[in-house]
Design a protein around this motif. Structure first.
Motif, mmCIF file in Angstrom:
data_model
loop_
_atom_site.group_PDB
_atom_site.id
_atom_site.type_symbol
_atom_site.label_atom_id
_atom_site.label_comp_id
_atom_site.label_asym_id
_atom_site.label_seq_id
_atom_site.Cartn_x
_atom_site.Cartn_y
_atom_site.Cartn_z
ATOM 1 N N GLY A 49 0.823 -1.199 0.000
ATOM 2 C CA GLY A 49 0.000 0.000 0.000
ATOM 3 C C GLY A 49 0.853 1.243 0.000
ATOM 4 N N ASP A 50 0.214 2.383 0.258
ATOM 5 C CA ASP A 50 0.983 3.613 0.401
ATOM 6 C C ASP A 50 0.789 4.163 1.804
ATOM 7 O OD1 ASP A 50 -0.707 6.313 0.430
ATOM 8 O OD2 ASP A 50 -1.744 4.934 -0.930
ATOM 9 N N ALA A 51 1.735 4.953 2.245
ATOM 10 C CA ALA A 51 1.816 5.365 3.643
ATOM 11 C C ALA A 51 0.989 6.600 3.977
ATOM 12 C CB ALA A 51 3.280 5.622 4.028
ATOM 13 N N ARG A 52 0.207 7.089 3.014
ATOM 14 C CA ARG A 52 -0.554 8.330 3.210
ATOM 15 C C ARG A 52 0.389 9.495 3.541
ATOM 16 N NH1 ARG A 52 -3.996 7.121 7.458
ATOM 17 N NH2 ARG A 52 -2.671 8.352 8.824
ATOM 18 N N ASP A 53 1.520 9.511 2.830
ATOM 19 C CA ASP A 53 2.507 10.568 3.047
ATOM 20 C C ASP A 53 2.752 11.393 1.791
ATOM 21 O OD1 ASP A 53 3.770 8.659 1.549
ATOM 22 O OD2 ASP A 53 5.458 8.351 2.911
ATOM 23 N N GLY A 54 1.789 11.374 0.868
ATOM 24 C CA GLY A 54 1.937 12.169 -0.346
ATOM 25 C C GLY A 54 2.774 11.516 -1.417
ATOM 26 N N CYS A 55 2.991 10.214 -1.299
ATOM 27 C CA CYS A 55 3.781 9.486 -2.296
ATOM 28 C C CYS A 55 2.831 9.049 -3.416
ATOM 29 C CB CYS A 55 4.459 8.287 -1.650
ATOM 30 S SG CYS A 55 5.840 7.624 -2.614
ATOM 31 N N VAL A 56 2.750 9.843 -4.471
ATOM 32 C CA VAL A 56 1.788 9.631 -5.547
ATOM 33 C C VAL A 56 2.428 8.815 -6.666
ATOM 34 C CG1 VAL A 56 0.309 10.754 -7.250
ATOM 35 C CG2 VAL A 56 0.602 11.764 -4.980
ATOM 36 N N ALA A 57 1.705 7.788 -7.137
ATOM 37 C CA ALA A 57 2.196 6.963 -8.239
ATOM 38 C C ALA A 57 1.006 6.479 -9.067
ATOM 39 C CB ALA A 57 3.002 5.789 -7.703
ATOM 40 N N CYS A 58 0.237 7.430 -9.550
ATOM 41 C CA CYS A 58 -0.948 7.029 -10.324
ATOM 42 C C CYS A 58 -1.219 7.943 -11.510
ATOM 43 C CB CYS A 58 -2.179 6.976 -9.431
ATOM 44 S SG CYS A 58 -2.702 8.591 -8.818
ATOM 45 N N ALA A 59 -0.484 9.068 -11.642
ATOM 46 C CA ALA A 59 -0.707 9.962 -12.769
ATOM 47 C C ALA A 59 -0.235 9.292 -14.069
ATOM 48 C CB ALA A 59 0.025 11.280 -12.544
ATOM 49 N N PRO A 60 -0.712 9.744 -15.225
ATOM 50 C CA PRO A 60 -0.333 9.091 -16.490
ATOM 51 C C PRO A 60 1.168 9.024 -16.713
ATOM 52 C CG PRO A 60 -2.172 10.604 -16.833
ATOM 53 C CD PRO A 60 -1.712 10.814 -15.416
ATOM 54 N N GLU A 61 1.907 10.026 -16.242
ATOM 55 C CA GLU A 61 3.360 10.031 -16.473
ATOM 56 C C GLU A 61 4.135 9.344 -15.355
ATOM 57 O OE1 GLU A 61 2.414 13.737 -14.087
ATOM 58 O OE2 GLU A 61 1.497 12.529 -15.676
ATOM 59 N N LEU A 62 3.425 8.834 -14.340
ATOM 60 C CA LEU A 62 4.097 8.215 -13.195
ATOM 61 C C LEU A 62 3.834 6.715 -13.172
ATOM 62 C CD1 LEU A 62 3.229 10.806 -10.393
ATOM 63 C CD2 LEU A 62 5.390 10.583 -11.644
ATOM 64 N N PRO A 63 4.883 5.907 -13.016
ATOM 65 C CA PRO A 63 4.664 4.463 -12.917
ATOM 66 C C PRO A 63 4.049 4.113 -11.567
ATOM 67 C CG PRO A 63 6.971 4.976 -12.514
ATOM 68 C CD PRO A 63 6.304 6.261 -12.915
#
Length: 401
Positions: free
Chosen positions: A302-316
């Protein structure tokens, strides 16, 4: 009145000095004067430099040690940093060390947590060791903790290190080595030193047939109350004592981050591990298995709810890879993190090939927080289990005569 005040100050100083000669009992929490808020006497100071070996209450120093105030620069080109706890900390110069005697339980396992920050651009390492009283300091194994990479936006990081107490009274040492140091005046700042007694690795079984020890990561280093950046677990040799009982952190110079539910999203329980540096670090554990047994490894990502985003089209998306000795390939769990929490389960099935099976978890990608600070982050792993079922022996057919 002034004379009475002076006598009270003198009495307090004598009490502190007298207490410094005693052994600190290593209960969970900060070491005595672990945040260095009890100052040296001004007569044992030369500017910021501490001149007396026993000037800092409860501690003994060697080499160039500076007693610094929060927010002050120590010289041209130095970074100006806040102190993580209180308003004072220590800076260790070239070859300097700080040490404290501890009363511990012989044979028990302990984890030490401390905060550190580099103050120069050069590579920085701290050497941590525990010396049994009456033992040979030169022969005591020690660990190098790399602090060159900054993992938090504040410039301060908390680290964990563990040891097994060989005697009831030991000396804990933080040493700044002089190997490869370009500027002898440079040195890291240390603060907020605490300790925690760990359960032995064999006492952290998962239950329910789980062969992995401490698969839920509930047993781990002390997290200083109010610390919102987690605790970094540095790489270790396979023979080292781990601050995460049961687990090894395999890397050359990078770390894994131990996080708590008070400040992060955790898939289960109160603790988990965030893989913040991609494939440069892996969580590893070896267990006893029966050759030919059918095994199933499960884990949460999962993600830590710390602003670590990995879902935008340019982001893996976040990718956690699980592998096991003898497994036919690996399994990769992709998690499209929005940085707001959440998790999913992954599963790897395989047949045990030997009496020992090694399981590995690592992140295959690199991520930074969306706040433009460049702070490293990554997927959280938790609730790891390994269950193996032995195949029943083949039945023999009875031949009719």
């Amino acid at each position: 009145m002034a004379a009475d005040g002076a006598r009270r100050v003198a009495l307090l100083f004598l009490l502190l000095c007298g207490a410094a000669a005693r052994h600190a009992s290593a209960g969970d929490g900060a070491l005595l004067n672990g945040n260095f808020e009890y100052p040296p006497n001004k007569s044992q100071m030369n500017g910021t430099t501490v001149t007396g070996e026993h000037a800092i209450p409860y501690w003994r120093i060697t080499g160039l040690v500076e007693y610094i105030d929060s927010g002050k620069s120590l010289g041209p080109g130095d970074m100006v940093l806040p102190v993580p706890e209180g308003v004072h900390a220590l800076r260790l110069g070239n070859g300097a060390s700080v040490r404290q005697q501890l009363s511990v339980t012989r044979g028990a396992y302990y984890s030490v947590t401390f905060s550190a920050s580099r103050t120069c651009a050069q590579a920085e390492w701290l050497n941590l060791s525990v010396v049994p009283i009456g033992g040979d300091e030169a022969a005591t194994p020690a660990s190098d903790i790399p602090i060159q990479t900054v993992y938090s936006a504040s410039g301060w990081d908390s680290y964990a290190w563990a040891f097994r107490a060989e005697r009831g009274i030991v000396t804990f040492i933080i040493h700044h080595g002089d190997e490869g140091v370009d500027d002898p005046a440079c040195g890291p700042i240390v603060d907020a030193v605490a300790i925690k007694k760990l359960r032995a690795p064999g006492d952290t079984g998962g239950g329910g047939g789980n062969l992995l020890r401490n698969g839920d990561f509930e047993e781990g280093p002390y997290i200083i109350p109010g610390t919102a950046c987690g605790v970094l677990v540095p790489p270790m040799d396979e023979d080292d004592v781990s601050p995460l009982p049961g687990w090894m952190v395999m890397s050359y110079s990078k770390v894994a981050k131990y996080v708590d539910a008070a400040h992060y999203a955790v898939p289960g329980g109160a603790r988990a591990v965030e893989l913040v540096v991609g494939s440069e670090v892996a969580l590893v554990q070896e267990v006893d298995t029966v050759p030919g047994a059918a095994c199933r490894m499960e884990f949460s990502v999962g993600d830590a709810r710390d602003g670590c985003v990995a879902c935008a089209p340019e982001l893996p998306p976040m990718r956690v890879v699980a592998a096991a000795t003898g497994a036919q390939g690996t399994v990769t769990v992709e998690y499209p993190s929005r940085g707001t929490g959440g998790h999913m389960r992954g599963k790897l099935e395989f047949t045990a090939q030997g009496n020992r099976t090694r399981v590995v978890l690592y992140s295959s990608g690199y991520h930074t927080m969306a706040d433009t600070t460049g702070t490293l982050c990554g997927p959280v792993v938790d609730d790891v289990s390994l269950v193996c079922a032995c195949k029943p022996p083949p039945t023999r057919r009875l031949l009719r005569r």
